[in-house]
Write an enzyme that holds these catalytic residues in place. Structure first.
Site: not given
Ligand code: NAD
Ligand code: FAD
Length: 481
Positions: A246, A453
């Site tokens: 982006v 099962h």
């Molecule tokens: P994340 O680290 O899971 O994902 C962030 C994503 O954004 C990555 O794939 C990264 O490559 C991408 N990214 C980073 N900069 C970017 C850019 N400039 N342009 C496009 N893509 C970019 O982080 P999140 O989704 O924000 O979640 C934060 C934290 O919250 C995580 O560590 C997660 O473990 C936790 N969380 C957990 C759950 C769950 O356990 N089900 C649910 C939601 C959040």
């Protein structure tokens, strides 16, 4: 009220409140300071997880899934209903009520365990001292033998590209509170939040496009599982563009105009709302960390040793604020283990090799331990087994046959190194895999365990059997491969 405690915990989220409760259970005098403010201006314990994370997101994921199934699946079951309609206000109220019930429960637990719950802000104020600024009234100084930093994390903002404005460009909390379904929804980041919240709004009718900078989708998940999940999300209508950088987001009166680069070409996308979900950063601003000699790394995470001790004597840290996997259950375990250590218990530790991870999409994605790639890179000679839910009777009855279970094990010892899966309720199946890793189980141990099962757990059993080509209900790989 005494201002002197054995333990003062700063932060009342999943790291802080269990730490406070366990320390009190073990006979220590404890206060827990927390400054979370909800939209209505009211304070609530529970941190991000209960107020704006795990719980509200799962409430909306469940409601939106039911809405989607009512529209698209009930007829397959022979249930004809007149067109399902959406009452988003009622859905949001239910979500808020669930959060309220759980956060209110923490107050009760504090009372029952003798923890002093202190709404307000805490900061380090010299050796053994915490400055407490209550939400109402005068600031005062508390003294504590042990101070625990459990201040959690906040969303990373793309300040230059797409700063939050709380209306069109929102963080994950904003995305949980939309009052109407956006027609076109953009998400930056196809991580856990991106796919979970993308799923919610896609099921409720939004046209969802997710822009992910990296070329791989969910790289921490075994490749066969992540590839299949990407395909499933595509079938559901979520457009996930990998390798999309982006470059700008222009907020206009009625839309956000995004520009991004994909395969060397400049592209554009107009959306009504934009969620930025590119990770989370630690909450250590205004904590007095520097003055107190608490070392932080270059991203601001508090640096701790294996016993959660920071570089300042008597100051500890647990949960999101120390980095690693940002998960509520990891935060809880760290808080509890630290409390046990502060009470003098020796030898208690968190097993970071058996941290369960779940993404609550449909199909759900769940894993523990190493993927095939990680195990190979770590030097293991691996053998794998795999079974699809398409061959599982219970999955068929549920009309949820997408996904698979993959088991990664060590050729030399037969020990299970990882279990990665996608499919119906794999979040619940994961507990068996976590126990297997925790106990150092071999594939033979699980293969010799009876599974009822018809249940979804039979697919885990079949995957384990297939490691040695012995699956009954799934086609085994040719031996020697
Ligand atoms: P994340 O680290 O899971 O994902 C962030 C994503 O954004 C990555 O794939 C990264 O490559 C991408 N990214 C980073 N900069 C970017 C850019 N400039 N342009 C496009 N893509 C970019 O982080 P999140 O989704 O924000 O979640 C934060 C934290 O919250 C995580 O560590 C997660 O473990 C936790 N969380 C957990 C759950 C769950 O356990 N089900 C649910 C939601 C959040
Ligand atoms: P937090 O929950 O952030 O709590 C920290 C608390 O400290 C907050 O209440 C904050 O207000 C308070 N605080 C900060 N500074 C101060 C100060 N100076 N004085 C007093 N108080 C202070 N994890 C999962 O395991 N499963 C999930 O399904 C899941 N879903 C998520 C969905 C979303 C949308 C998000 C954003 C996160 C999700 N997470 C999930 C991650 C989970 O919420 C965090 O890992 C967890 O909340 C971390 O707990 P914590 O106690 O370290 O921090």
């Amino acid at each position: 009220m005494s201002d002197s405690y054995d333990v003062v915990v700063i932060g009342g989220g999943p790291a802080g409140y269990p730490c406070a409760i366990r320390a009190a259970q073990l006979g220590l005098s404890v206060a827990c300071i927390d400054n979370w403010l909800n939209r209505d201006g009211g304070h609530a314990f529970g941190g991000t997880c209960l107020n704006a994370g795990c719980i509200p997101s799962k409430a909306l994921l469940e409601s939106s899934e039911l809405y989607h199934r009512a529209q698209h699946e009930f007829a397959t079951h022979g249930i004809n209903i007149s067109k399902a309609s959406l009452d988003l206000a009622a859905m949001q109220k239910r979500k808020n009520d669930i959060s309220g019930q759980l956060t209110g429960g923490i107050r009760t637990l504090f009372k029952a365990n003798g923890v002093e719950g202190l709404p307000g802000t805490g900061s380090l104020a010299g050796k053994g001292k915490v400055r407490y600024e209550p939400m109402e009234g005068e600031a005062r100084e508390l003294s504590a033998k042990h101070i625990v930093i459990a201040t959690g994390s906040k969303p990373v903002e793309l300040k230059k590209i797409a700063p939050f404005d709380g209306d069109r460009v929102v963080d994950s909390w904003g995305a949980l509170d939309f009052e109407s379904v956006p027609k076109r929804l953009g998400v930056i980041g196809a991580g856990v939040i991106g796919v979970e919240l993308g799923s919610v709004w896609s099921r409720l009718g939004a046209e969802v496009t997710i822009l992910e900078a990296m070329p791989d989708f969910l790289p921490m998940v075994d490749q066969a599982v992540s590839k299949d999940s990407l395909r499933q999300f595509g079938k559901q209508g979520m457009d996930i563009k990998l390798g999309a950088k982006v470059t700008g987001a222009k907020v206009m009166k009625s839309k956000v105009s995004l520009s991004y680069e994909l395969k060397g070409e400049e592209q554009s996308l107009d959306v009504d709302k934009l969620i930025v979900a590119v990770g989370r950063a630690p909450n250590t601003d205004n904590l007095g960390a520097e003055e107190a000699g608490v070392e932080r790394d270059d991203r601001g995470f508090v640096v701790v040793d294996e016993n959660y001790r920071s570089s300042a004597e008597g100051v500890y840290a647990v949960g999101d604020v120390i980095g690693g996997q940002m998960l509520a259950h990891k935060a809880i375990e760290e808080g509890v283990v630290l409390a046990e250590q502060l009470a003098g218990h020796k030898g208690v530790a968190v097993n970071y090799n058996a941290v369960p991870c779940v993404i609550y999409t449909s199909p759900e994605i769940a894993w523990v331990g190493m993927s095939e790639k990680q195990a190979t890179e770590a030097g293991f000679e691996v053998k794998t087994g795999q079974a699809p839910f398409a061959a599982n009777g219970r999955a068929k009855a549920l009309e949820m046959t997408a996904g698979m279970v993959r088991v990664i094990s060590d050729v030399k010892t037969d020990r299970i190194l990882g279990v990665h899966m996608s499919g119906p309720y794999v979040s619940e199946l994961l507990a068996e895999a976590v126990l297997a890793l925790e106990y150092g189980a071999t594939t033979e141990d699980v293969a010799l365990t009876m599974h009822s099962h018809p249940t979804l757990s039979e697919t885990l059993h079949e995957a384990v059997l297939s490691v040695d080509g012995l699956a009954i209900h799934a086609v085994n790989k040719k031996r020697g491969k």
